[in-house]
Design a protein around this motif. Structure first.
Motif, PDB file in Angstrom:
ATOM      1  N   VAL A   9      -4.958   2.629  -3.188  1.00  0.00           N
ATOM      2  CA  VAL A   9      -3.685   2.442  -2.485  1.00  0.00           C
ATOM      3  C   VAL A   9      -2.605   2.168  -3.532  1.00  0.00           C
ATOM      4  O   VAL A   9      -2.679   1.191  -4.272  1.00  0.00           O
ATOM      5  N   ALA A  10      -1.619   3.070  -3.604  1.00  0.00           N
ATOM      6  CA  ALA A  10      -0.611   2.985  -4.667  1.00  0.00           C
ATOM      7  C   ALA A  10       0.780   3.114  -4.080  1.00  0.00           C
ATOM      8  O   ALA A  10       0.973   3.424  -2.904  1.00  0.00           O
ATOM      9  N   GLY A  11       1.786   2.878  -4.931  1.00  0.00           N
ATOM     10  CA  GLY A  11       3.176   3.010  -4.510  1.00  0.00           C
ATOM     11  C   GLY A  11       4.062   2.074  -5.297  1.00  0.00           C
ATOM     12  O   GLY A  11       3.593   1.300  -6.127  1.00  0.00           O
ATOM     13  N   ILE A  12       5.356   2.151  -5.033  1.00  0.00           N
ATOM     14  CA  ILE A  12       6.291   1.250  -5.701  1.00  0.00           C
ATOM     15  C   ILE A  12       6.160  -0.149  -5.090  1.00  0.00           C
ATOM     16  O   ILE A  12       5.536  -0.311  -4.035  1.00  0.00           O
ATOM     17  N   LYS A  39       1.893  -2.153   0.798  1.00  0.00           N
ATOM     18  CA  LYS A  39       0.525  -1.700   0.513  1.00  0.00           C
ATOM     19  C   LYS A  39      -0.517  -2.731   0.960  1.00  0.00           C
ATOM     20  O   LYS A  39      -1.466  -2.409   1.673  1.00  0.00           O
ATOM     21  N   SER A  40      -0.337  -3.971   0.512  1.00  0.00           N
ATOM     22  CA  SER A  40      -1.305  -5.014   0.837  1.00  0.00           C
ATOM     23  C   SER A  40      -1.298  -5.332   2.334  1.00  0.00           C
ATOM     24  O   SER A  40      -2.348  -5.628   2.919  1.00  0.00           O
ATOM     25  N   THR A  41      -0.132  -5.254   2.963  1.00  0.00           N
ATOM     26  CA  THR A  41      -0.042  -5.499   4.405  1.00  0.00           C
ATOM     27  C   THR A  41      -0.816  -4.446   5.184  1.00  0.00           C
ATOM     28  O   THR A  41      -1.504  -4.754   6.165  1.00  0.00           O
ATOM     29  N   ILE A  42      -0.737  -3.195   4.746  1.00  0.00           N
ATOM     30  CA  ILE A  42      -1.490  -2.115   5.386  1.00  0.00           C
ATOM     31  C   ILE A  42      -2.994  -2.345   5.222  1.00  0.00           C
ATOM     32  O   ILE A  42      -3.773  -2.177   6.172  1.00  0.00           O
ATOM     33  N   ILE A  43      -3.400  -2.748   4.030  1.00  0.00           N
ATOM     34  CA  ILE A  43      -4.822  -3.023   3.792  1.00  0.00           C
ATOM     35  C   ILE A  43      -5.304  -4.135   4.717  1.00  0.00           C
ATOM     36  O   ILE A  43      -6.371  -4.027   5.344  1.00  0.00           O
ATOM     37  N   ASN A  44      -4.535  -5.196   4.828  1.00  0.00           N
ATOM     38  CA  ASN A  44      -4.910  -6.305   5.708  1.00  0.00           C
ATOM     39  C   ASN A  44      -4.964  -5.858   7.170  1.00  0.00           C
ATOM     40  O   ASN A  44      -5.833  -6.294   7.927  1.00  0.00           O
ATOM     41  N   ALA A  45      -4.032  -4.991   7.574  1.00  0.00           N
ATOM     42  CA  ALA A  45      -4.023  -4.491   8.952  1.00  0.00           C
ATOM     43  C   ALA A  45      -5.265  -3.629   9.220  1.00  0.00           C
ATOM     44  O   ALA A  45      -5.876  -3.719  10.288  1.00  0.00           O
ATOM     45  N   LEU A  46      -5.643  -2.807   8.244  1.00  0.00           N
ATOM     46  CA  LEU A  46      -6.847  -1.990   8.387  1.00  0.00           C
ATOM     47  C   LEU A  46      -8.097  -2.858   8.471  1.00  0.00           C
ATOM     48  O   LEU A  46      -9.042  -2.545   9.197  1.00  0.00           O
ATOM     49  N   CYS A  47      -8.081  -3.973   7.729  1.00  0.00           N
ATOM     50  CA  CYS A  47      -9.232  -4.882   7.704  1.00  0.00           C
ATOM     51  C   CYS A  47      -9.279  -5.784   8.933  1.00  0.00           C
ATOM     52  O   CYS A  47     -10.338  -6.331   9.256  1.00  0.00           O
ATOM     53  N   THR A  65      -3.570  -1.804  -5.627  1.00  0.00           N
ATOM     54  CA  THR A  65      -3.054  -1.754  -6.998  1.00  0.00           C
ATOM     55  C   THR A  65      -1.645  -2.338  -7.060  1.00  0.00           C
ATOM     56  O   THR A  65      -0.927  -2.375  -6.052  1.00  0.00           O
ATOM     57  N   PRO A  66      -1.210  -2.799  -8.227  1.00  0.00           N
ATOM     58  CA  PRO A  66       0.152  -3.319  -8.361  1.00  0.00           C
ATOM     59  C   PRO A  66       1.188  -2.228  -8.120  1.00  0.00           C
ATOM     60  O   PRO A  66       0.948  -1.054  -8.414  1.00  0.00           O
ATOM     61  N   GLY A  67       2.345  -2.617  -7.594  1.00  0.00           N
ATOM     62  CA  GLY A  67       3.424  -1.659  -7.414  1.00  0.00           C
ATOM     63  C   GLY A  67       3.914  -1.159  -8.761  1.00  0.00           C
ATOM     64  O   GLY A  67       4.013  -1.919  -9.724  1.00  0.00           O
ATOM     65  N   THR A  68       4.202   0.132  -8.827  1.00  0.00           N
ATOM     66  CA  THR A  68       4.650   0.721 -10.097  1.00  0.00           C
ATOM     67  C   THR A  68       5.925   1.537  -9.900  1.00  0.00           C
ATOM     68  O   THR A  68       6.026   2.335  -8.984  1.00  0.00           O
ATOM     69  N   MET A  69       6.865   1.301 -10.782  1.00  0.00           N
ATOM     70  CA  MET A  69       8.136   2.034 -10.793  1.00  0.00           C
ATOM     71  C   MET A  69       8.088   3.143 -11.838  1.00  0.00           C
ATOM     72  O   MET A  69       7.315   3.057 -12.796  1.00  0.00           O
ATOM     73  N   PRO A  70       8.933   4.174 -11.675  1.00  0.00           N
ATOM     74  CA  PRO A  70       9.093   5.118 -12.781  1.00  0.00           C
ATOM     75  C   PRO A  70       9.722   4.396 -13.974  1.00  0.00           C
ATOM     76  O   PRO A  70      10.499   3.453 -13.781  1.00  0.00           O
ATOM     77  N   PRO A  71       9.391   4.786 -15.211  1.00  0.00           N
ATOM     78  CA  PRO A  71       9.934   4.098 -16.394  1.00  0.00           C
ATOM     79  C   PRO A  71      11.449   4.148 -16.500  1.00  0.00           C
ATOM     80  O   PRO A  71      12.058   3.301 -17.138  1.00  0.00           O
ATOM     81  N   ALA A  72      12.078   5.153 -15.880  1.00  0.00           N
ATOM     82  CA  ALA A  72      13.537   5.273 -15.958  1.00  0.00           C
ATOM     83  C   ALA A  72      14.081   5.798 -14.637  1.00  0.00           C
ATOM     84  O   ALA A  72      13.423   6.586 -13.961  1.00  0.00           O
ATOM     85  N   PHE A  73      15.285   5.349 -14.276  1.00  0.00           N
ATOM     86  CA  PHE A  73      15.936   5.807 -13.056  1.00  0.00           C
ATOM     87  C   PHE A  73      17.086   6.725 -13.429  1.00  0.00           C
ATOM     88  O   PHE A  73      18.177   6.270 -13.757  1.00  0.00           O
TER      89      PHE A  73
END
Length: 277
Positions: A125-128, A133-141, A171-179
């Motif tokens: 489960v990934a994303g910014i 993300k974690s809320t969705i995982i908890n809802a699924l569980c 997984t931790p939220g990840t941003m693109p290195p540059a905007f």
């Protein structure tokens, strides 16, 4: 407003961790915020998962009009992206998401069955940050197994979560290195995907008001009683200060309190159903 940029050191480590764990998963869920779906896309993740089955999950769709949600889903599907829209607070939507995950991975499931292998499907489960993300995982569980929070950067390391016939890697939220697109950067700041401590809220609220003045004046009227939009954005700021009682001694406008209230109203959906991009 100054150039927005946020890519803390742990995000580099998070990208490496995801790359290292790709062989261990059967598919990927990329969680996006329905209010800023295009800004939520991280091209680095798209490239990283190019050889995996990917399901794009448009979360927080309860904060956006149904028409805009359906339009976004249609656009993503037209681009070849398997996409589903949900609110993690809606149990029926979460149940549908569970089924969509297995529909995405049905080929792998059938191959395993043919070999006599019965093991859980593993999904990353990934994303910014702060897309839920974690809320969705908890809802699924059906319970609290993943760490959640209302600010960016809550999840710092990987967490495996087991549920029924599925294992999810949070997984931790990840941003693109540059905007390169600063409009998208502002949209991510509005929804709380950047660290608020690094942002001038007065500037952020001003930019948000300027955008809503052009696109959603009716919502500003309903929420704050603003009638005349043929004025500078600062005048809207002043009107909200007066209406909400954000005044210091001597009648001076308390822009700090007002800015925090405006951003909070937007993030909690109190201004109305809004899509930014």
């Amino acid at each position: 407003m100054k150039h927005l940029q946020w890519f803390p050191g742990h995000m580099t480590a998070a990208m490496r961790m995801m790359e290292d764990n790709l062989k261990a998963v059967d598919g990927v869920m990329i969680v996006l915020d329905a209010r800023a779906p295009k800004a939520s896309l991280n091209s680095k993740l798209d490239k990283l998962f190019i050889n995996k089955k990917v399901l794009y999950v448009l979360n927080k769709c309860d904060l956006v009009n149904d028409f805009d949600v359906k339009k976004t889903v249609s656009e993503f599907i037209a681009q070849g992206k398997e996409t589903v829209s949900i609110s993690a607070m809606d149990k029926r939507a979460v149940d549908l998401l569970y089924n969509r995950i297995f529909s995405l991975l049905c080929e792998k499931v059938e191959k395993n069955k043919a070999k006599g292998i019965f093991k859980p499907m593993r999904v990353m489960v990934a994303g910014i940050p702060n897309t839920g993300k974690s809320t969705i995982i908890n809802a699924l569980c059906g319970g609290k197994k993943a760490i959640t929070g209302d600010k960016a950067g809550v999840t710092k390391g990987k967490q495996w979560v087991r549920l029924r016939e599925l294992e999810l890697l949070d997984t931790p939220g990840t941003m693109p290195p540059a905007f390169e697109n600063q409009t998208y950067a502002k949209h991510l700041a509005y929804i709380g995907s950047m660290n608020d401590a690094n942002i001038d809220f007065n500037d952020l609220a001003y930019e948000l008001l300027a955008e809503l003045k052009e696109r959603y004046p009716n919502l500003l009227t309903a929420k704050y009683g603003i009638e005349n939009f043929d004025v500078e954005t600062l005048e809207l700021f002043n009107q909200i200060c007066v209406r909400r009682g954000f005044l210091r001694r001597g009648g001076e406008f308390d822009y700090d309190r007002c800015a925090t209230a405006i951003i909070d109203d937007f993030r909690k959906g109190r201004i109305g159903k809004i899509i930014l991009d």
